[in-house]
Structures are given as structure tokens and as C-alpha cells.
Write a protein that holds these residues in place. Structure first.
Motif, PDB file in Angstrom:
ATOM      1  N   ALA A 186      58.629  89.848  19.783  1.00 18.24           N
ATOM      2  CA  ALA A 186      58.999  88.593  20.435  1.00 18.24           C
ATOM      3  C   ALA A 186      58.125  88.409  21.663  1.00 18.24           C
ATOM      4  O   ALA A 186      58.174  89.213  22.602  1.00 18.24           O
ATOM      5  N   TYR A 187      57.315  87.362  21.638  1.00 16.19           N
ATOM      6  CA  TYR A 187      56.349  87.130  22.704  1.00 16.19           C
ATOM      7  C   TYR A 187      56.699  85.882  23.490  1.00 16.19           C
ATOM      8  O   TYR A 187      57.099  84.861  22.922  1.00 16.19           O
ATOM      9  N   CYS A 188      56.527  85.969  24.786  1.00 16.68           N
ATOM     10  CA  CYS A 188      56.754  84.808  25.649  1.00 16.68           C
ATOM     11  C   CYS A 188      55.529  83.896  25.587  1.00 16.68           C
ATOM     12  O   CYS A 188      54.390  84.370  25.691  1.00 16.68           O
ATOM     13  N   LEU A 189      55.764  82.621  25.400  1.00 17.89           N
ATOM     14  CA  LEU A 189      54.655  81.671  25.305  1.00 17.89           C
ATOM     15  C   LEU A 189      53.865  81.625  26.609  1.00 17.89           C
ATOM     16  O   LEU A 189      54.419  81.507  27.693  1.00 17.89           O
ATOM     17  N   THR A 190      52.556  81.753  26.486  1.00 13.81           N
ATOM     18  CA  THR A 190      51.668  81.548  27.621  1.00 13.81           C
ATOM     19  C   THR A 190      50.714  80.412  27.283  1.00 13.81           C
ATOM     20  O   THR A 190      50.289  80.281  26.132  1.00 13.81           O
ATOM     21  N   VAL A 191      50.417  79.602  28.272  1.00 15.24           N
ATOM     22  CA  VAL A 191      49.515  78.471  28.071  1.00 15.24           C
ATOM     23  C   VAL A 191      48.107  78.932  28.431  1.00 15.24           C
ATOM     24  O   VAL A 191      47.751  79.052  29.606  1.00 15.24           O
ATOM     25  N   GLU A 192      47.315  79.225  27.407  1.00 11.60           N
ATOM     26  CA  GLU A 192      45.959  79.734  27.611  1.00 11.60           C
ATOM     27  C   GLU A 192      44.972  78.581  27.759  1.00 11.60           C
ATOM     28  O   GLU A 192      45.094  77.552  27.093  1.00 11.60           O
ATOM     29  N   GLU A 193      43.992  78.766  28.618  1.00  9.80           N
ATOM     30  CA  GLU A 193      42.958  77.748  28.790  1.00  9.80           C
ATOM     31  C   GLU A 193      42.160  77.579  27.495  1.00  9.80           C
ATOM     32  O   GLU A 193      42.094  78.471  26.657  1.00  9.80           O
ATOM     33  N   ASN A 194      41.565  76.422  27.349  1.00 14.23           N
ATOM     34  CA  ASN A 194      40.728  76.104  26.183  1.00 14.23           C
ATOM     35  C   ASN A 194      41.505  76.125  24.876  1.00 14.23           C
ATOM     36  O   ASN A 194      40.962  76.464  23.820  1.00 14.23           O
ATOM     37  N   THR A 195      42.793  75.800  24.947  1.00 15.69           N
ATOM     38  CA  THR A 195      43.602  75.632  23.737  1.00 15.69           C
ATOM     39  C   THR A 195      44.139  74.210  23.697  1.00 15.69           C
ATOM     40  O   THR A 195      44.191  73.511  24.719  1.00 15.69           O
ATOM     41  N   ALA A 196      44.564  73.788  22.511  1.00 15.38           N
ATOM     42  CA  ALA A 196      45.151  72.450  22.373  1.00 15.38           C
ATOM     43  C   ALA A 196      46.424  72.332  23.197  1.00 15.38           C
ATOM     44  O   ALA A 196      46.722  71.262  23.754  1.00 15.38           O
ATOM     45  N   LEU A 197      47.175  73.417  23.305  1.00 17.03           N
ATOM     46  CA  LEU A 197      48.396  73.397  24.104  1.00 17.03           C
ATOM     47  C   LEU A 197      48.070  73.158  25.577  1.00 17.03           C
ATOM     48  O   LEU A 197      48.749  72.376  26.261  1.00 17.03           O
ATOM     49  N   HIS A 198      47.060  73.828  26.075  1.00 12.87           N
ATOM     50  CA  HIS A 198      46.652  73.658  27.475  1.00 12.87           C
ATOM     51  C   HIS A 198      46.288  72.202  27.745  1.00 12.87           C
ATOM     52  O   HIS A 198      46.680  71.618  28.773  1.00 12.87           O
ATOM     53  N   LYS A 199      45.566  71.595  26.824  1.00 12.69           N
ATOM     54  CA  LYS A 199      45.178  70.198  26.981  1.00 12.69           C
ATOM     55  C   LYS A 199      46.397  69.287  26.965  1.00 12.69           C
ATOM     56  O   LYS A 199      46.499  68.343  27.773  1.00 12.69           O
ATOM     57  N   ALA A 200      47.355  69.557  26.070  1.00 11.63           N
ATOM     58  CA  ALA A 200      48.569  68.738  25.981  1.00 11.63           C
ATOM     59  C   ALA A 200      49.405  68.850  27.255  1.00 11.63           C
ATOM     60  O   ALA A 200      49.995  67.866  27.713  1.00 11.63           O
ATOM     61  N   VAL A 201      49.443  70.050  27.842  1.00 14.57           N
ATOM     62  CA  VAL A 201      50.174  70.246  29.101  1.00 14.57           C
ATOM     63  C   VAL A 201      49.491  69.483  30.228  1.00 14.57           C
ATOM     64  O   VAL A 201      50.144  68.814  31.042  1.00 14.57           O
ATOM     65  N   GLU A 202      48.169  69.560  30.286  1.00 18.37           N
ATOM     66  CA  GLU A 202      47.422  68.835  31.323  1.00 18.37           C
ATOM     67  C   GLU A 202      47.633  67.336  31.223  1.00 18.37           C
ATOM     68  O   GLU A 202      47.679  66.624  32.231  1.00 18.37           O
ATOM     69  N   GLN A 203      47.754  66.844  29.994  1.00 12.94           N
ATOM     70  CA  GLN A 203      47.930  65.403  29.773  1.00 12.94           C
ATOM     71  C   GLN A 203      49.389  64.966  29.912  1.00 12.94           C
ATOM     72  O   GLN A 203      49.693  63.777  29.795  1.00 12.94           O
ATOM     73  N   GLY A 204      50.268  65.909  30.148  1.00 15.20           N
ATOM     74  CA  GLY A 204      51.674  65.587  30.315  1.00 15.20           C
ATOM     75  C   GLY A 204      52.421  65.337  29.018  1.00 15.20           C
ATOM     76  O   GLY A 204      53.567  64.866  29.035  1.00 15.20           O
ATOM     77  N   LYS A 205      51.809  65.679  27.883  1.00 18.57           N
ATOM     78  CA  LYS A 205      52.458  65.465  26.586  1.00 18.57           C
ATOM     79  C   LYS A 205      53.487  66.560  26.286  1.00 18.57           C
ATOM     80  O   LYS A 205      54.424  66.331  25.526  1.00 18.57           O
ATOM     81  N   ILE A 206      53.277  67.738  26.863  1.00 22.61           N
ATOM     82  CA  ILE A 206      54.205  68.850  26.689  1.00 22.61           C
ATOM     83  C   ILE A 206      54.517  69.427  28.065  1.00 22.61           C
ATOM     84  O   ILE A 206      53.600  69.654  28.873  1.00 22.61           O
ATOM     85  N   VAL A 207      55.784  69.663  28.336  1.00 26.16           N
ATOM     86  CA  VAL A 207      56.212  70.271  29.598  1.00 26.16           C
ATOM     87  C   VAL A 207      56.632  71.712  29.308  1.00 26.16           C
ATOM     88  O   VAL A 207      57.615  71.945  28.597  1.00 26.16           O
ATOM     89  N   PRO A 208      55.877  72.684  29.808  1.00 22.99           N
ATOM     90  CA  PRO A 208      56.199  74.085  29.494  1.00 22.99           C
ATOM     91  C   PRO A 208      57.492  74.522  30.164  1.00 22.99           C
ATOM     92  O   PRO A 208      57.931  73.953  31.162  1.00 22.99           O
ATOM     93  N   ALA A 209      58.106  75.559  29.616  1.00 25.32           N
ATOM     94  CA  ALA A 209      59.310  76.130  30.213  1.00 25.32           C
ATOM     95  C   ALA A 209      58.962  76.771  31.551  1.00 25.32           C
ATOM     96  O   ALA A 209      57.853  77.271  31.749  1.00 25.32           O
ATOM     97  N   ASN A 210      59.913  76.754  32.472  1.00 24.93           N
ATOM     98  CA  ASN A 210      59.654  77.378  33.764  1.00 24.93           C
ATOM     99  C   ASN A 210      59.926  78.886  33.699  1.00 24.93           C
ATOM    100  O   ASN A 210      60.483  79.401  32.729  1.00 24.93           O
TER     101      ASN A 210
END
Length: 375
Positions: A186-210
Motif C-alpha cells: 500500500a503506497y501513499c500517492l505522491t505527485v511526481e514532477e513531469n507526470t500527467a498528474l503533476h500537470k493536472a494539479v498545477e492546472q487545478g483540475k485535481i486537488v491532492p489530499a493533504n
């Protein structure tokens, strides 16, 4: 207890959170890549100095996109060049959408005896934003089939997801436990640079868990799985009846391993090497008998710090004999040890340093605070 890791740099599609080395356009050169990896196995057969092999691990990428003949070629190449224990753990990382009865039968014949299945979540909305290739129903069907064919099962899940409550996590774990796997990662999600997730977070499309939500889910994970009979033997890994992952356990204990394939790393106790992280350049270098990896000699500081980093994550802790004596009893290190003991994060015996349950939540931070840097 040496092991061999085979990196298969192929994926059907890119998961939004992944920053590993892979390619989604591999069909035109897959045969060439398998041949190159087999050649590397032959070229590096002296790396482990004739030590017996107790684990073979197919990672990636997505190794389950390989067909039976390709897997058989790679296993046969290892058997031809290394002394492999007959009871070795041979693990294949597999995606649910690649699993069917025919493939399971073929994998068995090729020698695979353990599957690490990347489910990640049983919620459709999570699989969608992750860009996973499988559906919830495919995951359940794959797990049922794999269990029926007698494979030892490990299931991967991710927590700390966006819009993911503690109840959502409990539901995911309950569905995992329905299949009674011997092992769970079981792994905790990390937002890695140069990934689609990182881009979506930067654009405000996804709000990561605190951090608070992720910590709460980690604490729940540990308590809930322990109540169900699973032992947390590493920060992110749980097992029933001591069904620990041999390959990963050896890595955490500082055993030697050879990594083959693009971007794969190797470790012999004193040096670390890493292969070219480019598929075309890797194949060309292998074919032309050119250098395809770099080597770093580990200083006593490197050896000391790496042993702390990986060992403190486990139930076994860090054996003192693994730490160079020149640094073990320095004033700087002893002061750090005493401080973490006083705060209830660390335990010390005559032979090992161990984190408490409280300390495990801060494992990497504690290890880095104990690092000793060269002057």
C-alpha cells in the motif's frame, strides 16, 4: 540470497502518476529488446560472483505485456548463466487487463510462481483519473483467476488519493481482503514532477489530499491490516504468515542484486551501477558491445546512509554490523540516536536500530537526519 531484477520498459498506456522509465510504442522493437536483455544477462553473469540466486523479479513498466515465449527466453537465459535455487521466488508484476487463463497457464510453465497485481483502487473514478487500462470488474476477475491457478498473490493499492475518504479506503481494503492475498503493498500517492498528474494539479483540475488525510489513512491501514492478521514488515508492505517478498526484503537487508534492462540498477555491496535510461540507446550499446551502464563506488558514508535509509523502513531495522565502524560510534550519530530514542521514535538493542510504530510514519525523515556527510 542474491537476486536478479529484470526491467521491462513497456506499457500499454501511461498512468497519470507514474514517473518510471517506460515506452508505450514498443511493438516494433519488442523482440529486439528481449534479445538485448538476454545478452546483458550473459554479459554480466560474473557480477554476482557465482552467488546462488533466490529471487527473480520482473518489474517495469508492465512485464505482463510480454508473451509466454518472451518470458521463457528471459528466465532460460538466467538459468543458463546463474546458479538459481530450485525454490526461488519468481515474481511477475501484472496488470489485471493482461490476466486470463491462457496467460496464467503459460506463466506457470515459464516458472513464474508469484504475481504482484497492480489493482491500485476498486473505485472507477480513481482508475479513470489514474488512466489505468483495467476496469474494476477486470481486477476482480483477474484476482479470482490468479488465485485459482495457485500463484502466490501480492496486491498493490494506493491511498491518500484526491477526494478519497477514510471510508473509501476501508472499502478498498475490504475488497482486497476478500481475495485473501498472502501479501499487500500500500503506497501513499505522491505527485511526481513531469507526470500527467503533476500537470493536472498545477492546472487545478485535481486537488491532492493533504498530509493530515494521508497520515490518517496510513494509521488506519496499519491498525486495520494488523487486526486482519497481516504483519507490517516494511513501511508499505504487509504479509500473512511471513509471506514476505523475497526480492524486496533482500534489497532492504542490503543483499546483492543485478538489474538488467534499460534504467535498471545493480548493487554488489560496494558499488552501485545503473543502465542507460533510453530504450534505443540501450539496445544499440548492447548490440555494439559498447558501455551501457555507469558505476559509482560507494564511500563509507554512502554505505552508512543507504543502510539507514532502507533498513529503518523494515521490521528488522538496521543491523549494526551493516554500518561502517568508523561512523557507528561518532558523537554526531550517537547524539541523533539518543534524541530519537528520547522522543519515542527509535529503539536500540545490542544488534540493531529499530523504529517504533510512531517512528515509522517519519521513517525517511529520521533516516536523513541521522545521515553522516563527508567533510
Amino acid at each position: 540470497m542474491a537476486g536478479i531484477y529484470i526491467h521491462i520498459p513497456f506499457c500499454k498506456q501511461a498512468c497519470s502518476y507514474c514517473d518510471f522509465h517506460f515506452s508505450t510504442s514498443f511493438e516494433k522493437y519488442r523482440t529486439r529488446m528481449v534479445k538485448a536483455i538476454c545478452k546483458e544477462i550473459e554479459v554480466r553473469k560474473s557480477y554476482l560472483k557465482a552467488e546462488e540466486i533466490f529471487s527473480i523479479y520482473f518489474g517495469g513498466g508492465t512485464p505482463s505485456v510480454l508473451n509466454a515465449e518472451e518470458i521463457r527466453q528471459l528466465v532460460d537465459s538466467i538459468l543458463s548463466n546463474f546458479k538459481v535455487n530450485p525454490k526461488s521466488e519468481i515474481t511477475l508484476e501484472a496488470n489485471p487487463d493482461d490476466i486470463n487463463a491462457e496467460r496464467l497457464e503459460d506463466w506457470k510453465k515459464a516458472g513464474v510462481n508469484r504475481l504482484s497485481i497492480g489493482v491500485q483502487s476498486f473505485r472507477k473514478q480513481d482508475l479513470d483519473w489514474m488512466n489505468r487500462a483495467h476496469t474494476v470488474e477486470e481486477a476482480k476477475s483477474a484476482l479470482r483467476l490468479a488465485a485459482n491457478y495457485g500463484f502466490e498473490l501480492s496486491i498493490d493499492v494506493i491511498y491518500g488519493l484526491p477526494n478519497f475518504t477514510l471510508e473509501d479506503f476501508k472499502n478498498n481494503l475490504d475488497q482486497v481482503l476478500h481475495f485473501s492475498p498472502a501479501h499487500l503493498s500500500a503506497y501513499c500517492l505522491t505527485v511526481e514532477e513531469n507526470t500527467a498528474l503533476h500537470k493536472a494539479v498545477e492546472q487545478g483540475k485535481i486537488v491532492p489530499a493533504n498530509n493530515e488525510a494521508q497520515s490518517e489513512q496510513f494509521d488506519f491501514l496499519v491498525a486495520y491490516l494488523q487486526a486482519k492478521g497481516y504483519e507490517q514488515y516494511e513501511i508499505s508492505n504487509f504479509a500473512r504468515e511471513e509471506k514476505y517478498a523475497v526480492h524486496n526484503s533482500n534489497y532492504w537487508k542490503g543483499e546483492k542484486y543485478l538489474g538488467v534492462g534499460p534504467s535498471a540498477h545493480s548493487f554488489d555491496g560496494y558499488t552501485r551501477s545503473w543502465n542507460i535510461a533510453n530504450n534505443a540507446k540501450y539496445m544499440k550499446a548492447i548490440e555494439n558491445q559498447e558501455d551501457f551502464y555507469e558505476v559509482e563506488e560507494l564511500s563509507i558514508y554512502d554505505q552508512f546512509n543507504e543502510a539507514l535509509l532502507v533498513g529503518l523502513r523494515t521490521k528488522w531495522g538496521v543491523a549494526k554490523h551493516r554500518l561502517p565502524k568508523e561512523l557507528l560510534n561518532t558523537e554526531e550519530f550517537r547524539q541523533g540516536i539518543e534524541e530519537f530514542k528520547a522522543e519515542g521514535y527509535l529503539l536500540e538493542t545490542e544488534e540493531v536500530f529499530l523504529l517504533t510504530q510512531k517512528g515509522r510514519l517519519k521513517a525517511d525523515g529520521i533516516a536523513s537526519d541521522l545521515f553522516i556527510l563527508a567533510d
